[in-house]
Design an enzyme around this catalytic site. Structure first.
Site, mmCIF file in Angstrom:
data_model
loop_
_atom_site.group_PDB
_atom_site.id
_atom_site.type_symbol
_atom_site.label_atom_id
_atom_site.label_comp_id
_atom_site.label_asym_id
_atom_site.label_seq_id
_atom_site.Cartn_x
_atom_site.Cartn_y
_atom_site.Cartn_z
ATOM 1 N N CYS A 158 0.823 -1.209 0.000
ATOM 2 C CA CYS A 158 0.000 0.000 0.000
ATOM 3 C C CYS A 158 0.860 1.264 0.000
ATOM 4 O O CYS A 158 1.669 1.478 0.905
ATOM 5 C CB CYS A 158 -0.922 -0.021 1.224
ATOM 6 N N GLY A 159 0.673 2.125 -1.001
ATOM 7 C CA GLY A 159 1.424 3.374 -1.107
ATOM 8 C C GLY A 159 1.155 4.327 0.048
ATOM 9 O O GLY A 159 2.075 4.976 0.560
ATOM 10 N N CYS A 189 0.320 3.490 3.032
ATOM 11 C CA CYS A 189 0.978 2.907 4.208
ATOM 12 C C CYS A 189 2.474 3.190 4.177
ATOM 13 O O CYS A 189 3.067 3.547 5.214
ATOM 14 C CB CYS A 189 0.750 1.400 4.258
#
Length: 157
Positions: A29-30, A32
């Site tokens: 996840c970017g 994250c």
């Protein structure tokens, strides 16, 4: 601190006196990846206010993430008295630390005089108060208990 299905309950839930903020993330996840260093930066500073911070790879969790219905990433949940609550404050290092500072303060403050209320109103943007004239031990009433619960539920806003 890295959390997982094996250590979560013993670290987060068995330490009832500590408040925890947990970031459930997905490694791919970017959002994250962007939040992780900010979260890590805030962790040592938030600890001075009694809040511990931990991260958990929700995609590797078969027990904890489903228990708290984690569906999007990152999901931030804070645990106070073992009760989970959605984190709604700022997602900056300063925001995490300010949240810890605010949550360390008691949700209810007993005041003995009017001037104390005046000072409290100056220091806080919103103040609710409960007066129980003639009650010798107001903190032992059911009304006070309900007021305390309500104050704690609003403290994070």
């Amino acid at each position: 601190m890295e959390l997982n299905d094996d250590n979560f309950d013993n670290i987060v839930l068995k330490r009832r006196s500590e408040m925890w903020l947990v970031m459930f993330y997905a490694p791919w996840c970017g959002h994250c990846k962007h939040l992780k260093p900010i979260f890590d930066e805030a962790a040592s500073k938030a600890k001075q206010y009694g809040m511990r911070m931990g991260k958990m790879d929700a995609t590797a969790s078969e027990v904890i993430a489903p228990r708290y219905e984690v569906k999007g990433y990152p999901t931030l949940i804070y645990y106070r008295n073992n009760e989970p609550h959605k984190y709604k404050a700022s997602r900056t290092a300063e925001g995490f630390v300010e949240f810890a500072r605010v949550m360390k303060q008691p949700a209810v403050t007993m005041l003995a005089a009017r001037h104390m209320l005046d000072k409290l109103v100056q220091d806080r943007p919103v103040v609710y108060f409960l007066a129980q004239p003639g009650v010798e031990e107001p903190q032992k009433t059911e009304l006070f208990a309900a007021f305390q619960r309500a104050a704690e539920s609003k403290q994070d806003q």
